[in-house]
Design an enzyme around this catalytic site. Structure first.
Site, PDB file in Angstrom:
ATOM      1  N   VAL A  11       0.852  -1.491   0.105  1.00 16.78           N
ATOM      2  CA  VAL A  11       0.506  -0.014  -0.385  1.00 16.78           C
ATOM      3  C   VAL A  11       0.633   1.446  -0.194  1.00 16.78           C
ATOM      4  O   VAL A  11       0.326   1.838  -0.610  1.00 16.78           O
ATOM      5  CB  VAL A  11      -0.732  -0.084   0.888  1.00 16.78           C
ATOM      6  CG1 VAL A  11      -1.569   1.263   1.123  1.00 16.78           C
ATOM      7  CG2 VAL A  11      -2.111  -1.458   1.057  1.00 16.78           C
ATOM      8  N   THR A 121      -5.405  -1.316   6.345  1.00 18.86           N
ATOM      9  CA  THR A 121      -6.267  -1.924   6.862  1.00 18.86           C
ATOM     10  C   THR A 121      -6.306  -1.696   8.345  1.00 18.86           C
ATOM     11  O   THR A 121      -5.698  -2.531   8.734  1.00 18.86           O
ATOM     12  CB  THR A 121      -6.878  -2.761   6.385  1.00 18.86           C
ATOM     13  OG1 THR A 121      -7.518  -2.074   4.357  1.00 18.86           O
ATOM     14  CG2 THR A 121      -8.258  -3.244   6.857  1.00 18.86           C
ATOM     15  N   ASN A 208     -14.600  -4.884   1.963  1.00 14.40           N
ATOM     16  CA  ASN A 208     -13.704  -5.877   1.185  1.00 14.40           C
ATOM     17  C   ASN A 208     -14.573  -7.352   2.162  1.00 14.40           C
ATOM     18  O   ASN A 208     -14.993  -8.318   1.316  1.00 14.40           O
ATOM     19  CB  ASN A 208     -12.804  -5.951   2.093  1.00 14.40           C
ATOM     20  CG  ASN A 208     -11.766  -5.431   1.302  1.00 14.40           C
ATOM     21  OD1 ASN A 208     -11.687  -5.327  -0.113  1.00 14.40           O
ATOM     22  ND2 ASN A 208     -10.243  -5.450   1.963  1.00 14.40           N
ATOM     23  N   CYS A 260      -5.979  -9.195   1.898  1.00 14.57           N
ATOM     24  CA  CYS A 260      -6.900  -8.464   2.872  1.00 14.57           C
ATOM     25  C   CYS A 260      -8.124  -9.332   3.010  1.00 14.57           C
ATOM     26  O   CYS A 260      -8.555  -9.086   4.853  1.00 14.57           O
ATOM     27  CB  CYS A 260      -7.269  -7.266   1.639  1.00 14.57           C
ATOM     28  SG  CYS A 260      -6.025  -6.001   1.486  1.00 14.57           S
ATOM     29  N   LYS A 263      -8.031 -12.088   6.407  1.00 16.54           N
ATOM     30  CA  LYS A 263      -7.410 -11.078   6.885  1.00 16.54           C
ATOM     31  C   LYS A 263      -8.978 -10.211   7.874  1.00 16.54           C
ATOM     32  O   LYS A 263      -9.094 -10.668   8.939  1.00 16.54           O
ATOM     33  CB  LYS A 263      -6.652 -10.052   7.136  1.00 16.54           C
ATOM     34  CG  LYS A 263      -5.567  -9.558   8.326  1.00 16.54           C
ATOM     35  CD  LYS A 263      -4.919  -7.961   7.753  1.00 16.54           C
ATOM     36  CE  LYS A 263      -5.068  -7.220   6.623  1.00 16.54           C
ATOM     37  NZ  LYS A 263      -3.950  -6.680   7.161  1.00 16.54           N
TER      38      LYS A 263
HETATM   39  C1  UDX Z   1      -8.495  -6.929  -2.341  1.00 19.35           C
HETATM   40  C2  UDX Z   1     -10.259  -5.839  -3.442  1.00 19.35           C
HETATM   41  O1  UDX Z   1     -10.463  -6.064  -4.427  1.00 19.35           O
HETATM   42  C3  UDX Z   1      -9.421  -4.554  -2.767  1.00 19.35           C
HETATM   43  O2  UDX Z   1     -10.118  -3.050  -2.678  1.00 19.35           O
HETATM   44  C4  UDX Z   1      -8.856  -4.143  -1.565  1.00 19.35           C
HETATM   45  O3  UDX Z   1      -8.286  -2.688  -0.922  1.00 19.35           O
HETATM   46  C5  UDX Z   1      -7.294  -5.774  -0.867  1.00 19.35           C
HETATM   47  O4  UDX Z   1      -8.541  -6.781  -1.103  1.00 19.35           O
HETATM   48  P1  UDX Z   1      -7.275  -7.950  -3.489  1.00 19.35           P
HETATM   49  O5  UDX Z   1      -6.854  -8.761  -2.311  1.00 19.35           O
HETATM   50  O6  UDX Z   1      -5.288  -7.405  -3.637  1.00 19.35           O
HETATM   51  O7  UDX Z   1      -7.951  -7.451  -3.010  1.00 19.35           O
HETATM   52  O8  UDX Z   1      -6.965  -9.257  -5.057  1.00 19.35           O
HETATM   53  P2  UDX Z   1      -8.901  -9.004  -6.179  1.00 19.35           P
HETATM   54  O9  UDX Z   1      -8.676  -8.884  -6.292  1.00 19.35           O
HETATM   55  O10 UDX Z   1     -10.265  -8.749  -5.071  1.00 19.35           O
HETATM   56  O11 UDX Z   1      -8.718 -10.861  -5.204  1.00 19.35           O
HETATM   57  C6  UDX Z   1      -9.210 -11.166  -3.680  1.00 19.35           C
HETATM   58  C7  UDX Z   1      -9.508 -13.033  -4.008  1.00 19.35           C
HETATM   59  O12 UDX Z   1     -10.678 -13.316  -3.830  1.00 19.35           O
HETATM   60  C8  UDX Z   1      -8.372 -13.906  -4.767  1.00 19.35           C
HETATM   61  O13 UDX Z   1      -7.809 -14.911  -3.995  1.00 19.35           O
HETATM   62  C9  UDX Z   1      -8.843 -14.508  -5.952  1.00 19.35           C
HETATM   63  O14 UDX Z   1      -8.316 -15.057  -7.322  1.00 19.35           O
HETATM   64  C10 UDX Z   1     -10.242 -14.427  -5.361  1.00 19.35           C
HETATM   65  N1  UDX Z   1     -11.634 -14.111  -6.172  1.00 19.35           N
HETATM   66  C11 UDX Z   1     -12.084 -12.797  -7.435  1.00 19.35           C
HETATM   67  C12 UDX Z   1     -12.466 -15.215  -6.123  1.00 19.35           C
HETATM   68  O15 UDX Z   1     -11.871 -16.417  -5.460  1.00 19.35           O
HETATM   69  N2  UDX Z   1     -13.590 -15.173  -7.466  1.00 19.35           N
HETATM   70  C13 UDX Z   1     -14.017 -13.971  -8.028  1.00 19.35           C
HETATM   71  O16 UDX Z   1     -14.996 -14.317  -8.156  1.00 19.35           O
HETATM   72  C14 UDX Z   1     -12.982 -12.904  -7.611  1.00 19.35           C
END
Ligand code: UDX
Length: 429
Positions: A11, A121, A208, A260, A263
């Site tokens: 971040v 966060t 989230n 994220c 947690k």
């Molecule tokens: C997330 C939030 O999207 C973001 O707004 C916040 O600031 C931080 O947390 P991030 O952890 O980078 O971001 O990843 P993200 O793309 O949101 O995916 C999170 C997880 O969900 C991944 O493991 C992804 O594989 C999974 N996921 C996502 C799914 O299993 N299915 C989906 O449809 C979307």
């Protein structure tokens, strides 16, 4: 404006680089001297598309510099962002020790008005606590404000998300703080929502946890689909065409991971409970998510009968594509289970190998997907890197011992996989 960003993790780095890019003078501070040295040499300590270019522009314009001296960073800036880590404790609560330590350092360095912005966060009311502690330490002698400015960027798209946000949320307690925060974000073209501290803090957790809930919801639907012969991909499409639902975050698979969602869901449950509300819905979200690993392992066992002495090729280790981040990646517990059950595991990930070696020392790291699949009894896909969707399935099959594909992210077309001679199992299709 003169800004400082304390903590150069995911971040903090993106925040400092992007705020310098839009014209502010930014000091990034971190007590990790190696990290600061790397950054001074123009090397990014993390893999994040586009970040090295933004860092390079910041260095060239002299608007972005890095230091290990937090005191200097505080003294030389009008607005101080706190972006240090808040890892999960055993209880699910966020560990705010690092935030508290930075607040103390800031208090010791304050000589005149500063705006202190929490961007890590944190549990609701952390802003209030930062304010109260700094007030106590400075004995009320120095004016300051505390603001909350939650971060919504996704890893792998962080620079793009930071530069083009859907919204910016600012929690403040004074007009002066609001004015300063609006000045910081003046170059950005998006709605700005101004709230009090607690509301801004809650927006982050509520967002989230909602996204995590969408994923667990579709995964629960996927489990029903498997039992009744429906296809979760089409179910998600049909649901997503309703504008009130939307198609995003309805991809079934082995579940969410990363720094994220796991947690933040756990922390939100704890925050609610501490406030006297049992957030059972979110406990179930976490339970469904962890259960997806068992679903995948069941598919694998159904195909291979036993796992002992089988060779399993795992494609993708990072918790999602376009990142080398292994934090809370579903691949870790899945691979640990495979090893415990006596399987030999060969793995390939385009960028996460360096980080994976620290948490998964017992597996064989391979040069490419075909190398990983050589002699394998099954290929298990855990991260939907685009290159996996383009694999030559016939070539893959030819190097394997048994033609078994377990698709943990529904990347391959089941018909094409079966036509190539595979036993294929996806998630909910
Ligand atoms: C997330 C939030 O999207 C973001 O707004 C916040 O600031 C931080 O947390 P991030 O952890 O980078 O971001 O990843 P993200 O793309 O949101 O995916 C999170 C997880 O969900 C991944 O493991 C992804 O594989 C999974 N996921 C996502 C799914 O299993 N299915 C989906 O449809 C979307």
């Amino acid at each position: 404006m003169k800004l400082s960003v304390i903590g150069t993790g995911y971040v903090g780095l993106v925040t400092s680089a992007c705020l310098a890019d839009v014209g502010h003078e930014v000091i990034g501070a971190d007590r990790d001297a190696d990290r600061i040295e790397r950054l001074r040499q123009g090397r990014s300590p993390i893999f994040e598309p586009g970040l090295e270019e933004v860092l390079a522009r910041g260095a060239a314009s002299k608007r972005l510099r890095f230091t290990t001296d937090t005191v200097e960073a505080v003294r030389e800036s009008d607005v101080i962002f706190i972006t240090v880590g808040t890892p999960s404790l055993e209880s699910g609560n966020a560990d705010v020790t690092a935030v508290a330590a930075v607040a103390e350092t800031i208090a010791a360095s304050l000589t005149d008005y500063r705006l202190i912005v929490e961007k890590s966060t944190v549990p609701v009311r952390t802003g209030e606590r930062i304010r109260d502690q700094i007030h106590l330490l400075t004995r009320g002698a120095v004016p300051f404000d505390v603001a909350c400015n939650p971060e919504f960027t996704r890893e792998g798209a962080a620079v793009q998300d930071f530069m083009h946000p859907d919204r910016i949320v600012i929690g403040v307690e004074s007009e002066r703080a609001e004015r300063l925060m609006r000045d910081v974000y003046r170059p950005f073209d998006c709605p700005i929502l101004v709230t009090n501290l607690a509301t801004a803090e809650l927006i982050k957790h509520a967002s989230n946890a909602f996204l995590a809930m969408k994923i667990s919801y579709i995964n629960a639907v996927a489990n029903v689909c498997e039992r009744v012969g429906a296809d979760v991909g089409l179910v998600a499409q049909g649901m997503g065409q309703d504008a009130r639902i939307g198609r995003a975050f309805l991809n079934a698979g082995v579940g969410y991971g990363g720094s994220c969602f796991p947690k933040d869901v756990a922390a939100f449950v704890q925050i609610a409970s501490a406030a006297g509300y049992e957030f059972g819905l979110l406990k179930e979200v976490a339970r469904i998510n962890e259960g997806q690993r068992d679903v995948l392992l069941r598919h694998l066992t159904e195909a291979l009968w036993v796992l002992a002495n089988r060779t399993i090729a795992v494609l993708g280790l990072a918790y999602k594509p376009d990142t080398d981040d292994m934090r809370d990646a579903p691949s870790v517990p899945i691979i640990e289970r495979l090893c415990r059950d006596g399987a030999a595991v060969r793995v390939y990930d385009p960028v996460a190998e360096r980080n994976a070696r620290r948490v998964l020392p017992e597996v064989t790291y391979c040069a490419d997907p075909y190398d990983a699949a050589r002699g394998a009894d099954a290929v298990v896909l855990l991260t939907e890197w685009p290159e996996f969707g383009r694999l030559d399935l016939t070539r893959l099959r030819d190097v394997m011992r048994r033609p078994v594909l377990i698709d943990g992210r529904n990347v391959w077309d089941p018909e094409a996989a079966r036509a190539a001679g595979f036993h294929y199992a996806g998630m909910g299709r």
